[in-house]
Design a protein around this motif. Structure first.
Motif, PDB file in Angstrom:
ATOM      1  N   ILE A  10       0.683  -0.726   0.026  1.00 36.61           N
ATOM      2  CA  ILE A  10      -0.098   0.019  -0.094  1.00 36.61           C
ATOM      3  C   ILE A  10       0.842   1.004   0.014  1.00 36.61           C
ATOM      4  O   ILE A  10       2.332   1.251   1.302  1.00 36.61           O
ATOM      5  N   GLY A  11       0.007   2.378  -0.409  1.00 39.15           N
ATOM      6  CA  GLY A  11       1.706   3.627  -0.760  1.00 39.15           C
ATOM      7  C   GLY A  11       3.093   3.359  -1.347  1.00 39.15           C
ATOM      8  O   GLY A  11       3.123   3.021  -2.227  1.00 39.15           O
ATOM      9  N   ASP A  12       3.380   4.013  -0.326  1.00 44.74           N
ATOM     10  CA  ASP A  12       5.091   3.812  -0.554  1.00 44.74           C
ATOM     11  C   ASP A  12       5.077   1.981  -0.496  1.00 44.74           C
ATOM     12  O   ASP A  12       6.330   1.918  -1.229  1.00 44.74           O
ATOM     13  N   GLY A  13       4.582   1.487   0.402  1.00 42.07           N
ATOM     14  CA  GLY A  13       4.824   0.052   0.093  1.00 42.07           C
ATOM     15  C   GLY A  13       4.466  -0.613  -0.933  1.00 42.07           C
ATOM     16  O   GLY A  13       4.858  -1.666  -1.027  1.00 42.07           O
ATOM     17  N   ALA A  14       3.864   0.310  -1.723  1.00 38.81           N
ATOM     18  CA  ALA A  14       3.955  -0.308  -2.925  1.00 38.81           C
ATOM     19  C   ALA A  14       4.570  -0.511  -4.455  1.00 38.81           C
ATOM     20  O   ALA A  14       4.909  -0.967  -5.112  1.00 38.81           O
ATOM     21  N   ARG A  15       5.367   0.372  -4.083  1.00 36.81           N
ATOM     22  CA  ARG A  15       6.659   0.974  -4.888  1.00 36.81           C
ATOM     23  C   ARG A  15       8.358  -0.282  -5.320  1.00 36.81           C
ATOM     24  O   ARG A  15       8.157  -0.902  -3.605  1.00 36.81           O
ATOM     25  N   PRO A  16       8.214  -1.104  -6.475  1.00 44.54           N
ATOM     26  CA  PRO A  16       8.900  -2.397  -5.951  1.00 44.54           C
ATOM     27  C   PRO A  16      10.367  -2.297  -5.206  1.00 44.54           C
ATOM     28  O   PRO A  16      11.052  -2.763  -4.664  1.00 44.54           O
ATOM     29  N   GLU A  17      11.324  -1.464  -5.505  1.00 43.50           N
ATOM     30  CA  GLU A  17      12.166  -0.701  -4.447  1.00 43.50           C
ATOM     31  C   GLU A  17      11.734  -0.838  -3.195  1.00 43.50           C
ATOM     32  O   GLU A  17      12.650  -0.858  -2.853  1.00 43.50           O
ATOM     33  N   ASP A  63      -7.386   6.644  -3.199  1.00 43.00           N
ATOM     34  CA  ASP A  63      -6.712   6.515  -4.166  1.00 43.00           C
ATOM     35  C   ASP A  63      -6.083   5.786  -3.807  1.00 43.00           C
ATOM     36  O   ASP A  63      -4.453   6.019  -4.988  1.00 43.00           O
ATOM     37  N   ALA A  64      -5.383   5.771  -2.974  1.00 48.01           N
ATOM     38  CA  ALA A  64      -4.361   4.912  -2.823  1.00 48.01           C
ATOM     39  C   ALA A  64      -3.732   3.236  -4.137  1.00 48.01           C
ATOM     40  O   ALA A  64      -5.004   2.817  -4.442  1.00 48.01           O
ATOM     41  N   ASP A  65      -2.796   3.639  -3.931  1.00 46.15           N
ATOM     42  CA  ASP A  65      -2.387   2.091  -4.480  1.00 46.15           C
ATOM     43  C   ASP A  65      -2.342   1.125  -3.975  1.00 46.15           C
ATOM     44  O   ASP A  65      -1.344   0.850  -2.386  1.00 46.15           O
ATOM     45  N   TRP A  66      -2.950   0.079  -4.736  1.00 48.27           N
ATOM     46  CA  TRP A  66      -3.056  -1.524  -3.087  1.00 48.27           C
ATOM     47  C   TRP A  66      -2.434  -2.165  -4.399  1.00 48.27           C
ATOM     48  O   TRP A  66      -3.617  -3.227  -4.895  1.00 48.27           O
ATOM     49  N   LEU A  67      -1.210  -3.115  -4.107  1.00 45.20           N
ATOM     50  CA  LEU A  67      -1.156  -4.424  -5.090  1.00 45.20           C
ATOM     51  C   LEU A  67      -1.924  -5.553  -4.710  1.00 45.20           C
ATOM     52  O   LEU A  67      -2.244  -5.579  -3.497  1.00 45.20           O
ATOM     53  N   ASP A  68      -1.769  -7.012  -5.638  1.00 46.67           N
ATOM     54  CA  ASP A  68      -1.841  -7.629  -5.558  1.00 46.67           C
ATOM     55  C   ASP A  68      -1.147  -8.101  -4.502  1.00 46.67           C
ATOM     56  O   ASP A  68       0.169  -8.424  -4.334  1.00 46.67           O
ATOM     57  N   THR A 269      12.128   5.593   0.607  1.00 47.37           N
ATOM     58  CA  THR A 269      13.111   5.552  -0.262  1.00 47.37           C
ATOM     59  C   THR A 269      13.684   4.927   0.330  1.00 47.37           C
ATOM     60  O   THR A 269      13.572   3.984   1.395  1.00 47.37           O
ATOM     61  N   PRO A 270      14.372   3.762  -0.325  1.00 42.68           N
ATOM     62  CA  PRO A 270      14.890   2.395   0.062  1.00 42.68           C
ATOM     63  C   PRO A 270      15.600   2.579   1.207  1.00 42.68           C
ATOM     64  O   PRO A 270      15.637   1.372   2.109  1.00 42.68           O
ATOM     65  N   ASP A 271      16.919   2.888   1.129  1.00 46.69           N
ATOM     66  CA  ASP A 271      17.730   3.173   2.495  1.00 46.69           C
ATOM     67  C   ASP A 271      16.882   4.148   3.743  1.00 46.69           C
ATOM     68  O   ASP A 271      17.365   3.188   4.722  1.00 46.69           O
ATOM     69  N   GLU A 272      15.977   4.329   3.641  1.00 46.88           N
ATOM     70  CA  GLU A 272      15.380   5.007   4.519  1.00 46.88           C
ATOM     71  C   GLU A 272      14.693   3.493   4.642  1.00 46.88           C
ATOM     72  O   GLU A 272      14.150   3.084   6.823  1.00 46.88           O
ATOM     73  N   ALA A 273      13.661   3.107   4.248  1.00 46.48           N
ATOM     74  CA  ALA A 273      12.994   1.930   4.670  1.00 46.48           C
ATOM     75  C   ALA A 273      13.820   0.757   5.301  1.00 46.48           C
ATOM     76  O   ALA A 273      13.501   0.025   6.340  1.00 46.48           O
ATOM     77  N   THR A 274      14.987   0.531   5.560  1.00 41.47           N
ATOM     78  CA  THR A 274      16.259  -0.368   5.562  1.00 41.47           C
ATOM     79  C   THR A 274      16.584   0.131   6.523  1.00 41.47           C
ATOM     80  O   THR A 274      16.320  -0.999   7.845  1.00 41.47           O
ATOM     81  N   ARG A 275      16.561   1.394   7.407  1.00 45.11           N
ATOM     82  CA  ARG A 275      17.053   2.083   8.254  1.00 45.11           C
ATOM     83  C   ARG A 275      15.506   1.549   9.228  1.00 45.11           C
ATOM     84  O   ARG A 275      15.840   1.022  10.610  1.00 45.11           O
ATOM     85  N   TRP A 276      14.617   1.699   8.702  1.00 40.84           N
ATOM     86  CA  TRP A 276      12.832   1.892   9.305  1.00 40.84           C
ATOM     87  C   TRP A 276      13.225   0.292   9.852  1.00 40.84           C
ATOM     88  O   TRP A 276      12.949   0.151  10.990  1.00 40.84           O
ATOM     89  N   VAL A 277      13.386  -0.339   8.783  1.00 39.74           N
ATOM     90  CA  VAL A 277      13.035  -1.933   9.335  1.00 39.74           C
ATOM     91  C   VAL A 277      13.908  -2.218  10.350  1.00 39.74           C
ATOM     92  O   VAL A 277      13.612  -3.213  11.903  1.00 39.74           O
ATOM     93  N   ALA A 278      15.133  -1.965  10.257  1.00 40.05           N
ATOM     94  CA  ALA A 278      16.288  -2.131  11.138  1.00 40.05           C
ATOM     95  C   ALA A 278      16.019  -1.232  12.943  1.00 40.05           C
ATOM     96  O   ALA A 278      16.074  -2.129  13.931  1.00 40.05           O
TER      97      ALA A 278
END
Length: 290
Positions: A10-17, A63-68, A269-278
């Motif tokens: 969903i949202g940013d979490g729907a982007r492939p990167e 209107d948010a992106d929501w992937l299968d 962003t991918p770098d932010e997402a990686t640090r966020w998961v950490a």
């Protein structure tokens, strides 16, 4: 106690990167499963009340992106090796069960047996109308579809006759990796959902519950399992909390919860997402392993 992460699709979490970055980081830090939910359509003014919030409204904009979810998990499977993958949840009565059997088994094979099929009966009458599926009877439809899907997984040449679906002497391949089975988790917080989980599923996924509600629901579920001679050691109990605090984990474990699912939206962003998961791992995984 396993900790899962419900953050993709969903949202940013729907982007492939972002899917790639979050999936890889979650696996590297030891999260147990990646969960992805589903809505095929959203509407601006729904006629149905959302059952997982106090105000009856879903927090996701229409209107948010929501992937299968199955396609998202297939993408995540391709960039990981060990982490579990689960739909949380697939709205089963909205789908053709023969197609779901094929798709789920395909994902299970491609992920080397890491897939869990989480299903629910759905809550949005608008969505069922758009898909041309009757809203009434969706609980019965879900149970029958599960029986049909398991028949297709189990039998080389499958035959099934039901109220909502029927087929005769068909072959659907591939078969699931683990003895022709994929674990099925039933979503939903109400009494009917708990009875359905104890009767036809291998586990339960409670969503947007307080810790106190999770303990109470787990106790009701345990009663239903006991009535059906379903032992706890082969039944998973996963909950996503509204008052998420790692200090609650011991009490939840005593109540029979086997997995806490962290529900959150990743950064952009991918770098932010990686640090966020950490950061999530630092907060949740150390207490879970204690």
């Amino acid at each position: 106690m396993r900790v899962g992460l419900h953050a993709l699709g969903i949202g940013d979490g729907a982007r492939p990167e972002i899917v790639r970055a979050v999936a890889r980081a979650a696996e590297a830090h030891g999260f147990g499963r990646l969960w992805v939910g589903e809505h095929v359509v959203m509407v601006d003014t729904p006629v149905s009340r959302y059952p997982y919030s106090d105000d009856g409204r879903i927090a996701v904009p229409a209107d948010a992106d929501w992937l299968d979810p199955l396609l998202t998990l297939a993408f995540a499977a391709a960039v990981t090796d060990r982490i579990g993958l689960a739909t949380g949840v697939l709205l089963l009565p909205e789908h053709n069960p023969v197609v779901v059997a094929k798709q789920a088994a395909t994902l299970d094979v491609l992920s080397a047996g890491r897939f869990t099929l989480g299903v629910g009966i759905g809550w949005s009458a608008d969505e069922f109308t758009a898909l041309g599926v009757p809203f009434a009877g969706r609980g019965r439809r879900t149970e029958e579809y599960l029986a049909a899907i398991r028949t297709l997984w189990r039998q080389d040449t499958a035959t099934f006759e039901g109220e909502f679906t029927r087929f005769s002497e068909v072959r659907v391949n591939p078969k699931p990796v683990r003895d022709r089975r994929i674990p099925v988790v039933m979503g939903g917080n109400g009494d009917a959902a708990l009875r359905r989980a104890a009767t036809v599923a291998d586990g339960w996924y409670g969503f947007n519950l307080s810790a106190a509600e999770a303990v109470e629901r787990a106790a009701v579920l345990a009663g239903h399992r006991a009535e059906r001679n379903r032992p706890a050691d082969d039944f998973g109990v996963a909950v996503a909390l509204t008052d998420g605090d790692p200090e609650l984990l011991p009490g939840l474990a005593r109540a029979g919860v086997t997995e806490v699912v962290v529900v959150a939206a990743p950064p952009a962003t991918p770098d932010e997402a990686t640090r966020w998961v950490a950061g999530l791992a630092d907060r949740w995984l150390t207490p879970a392993r204690a």
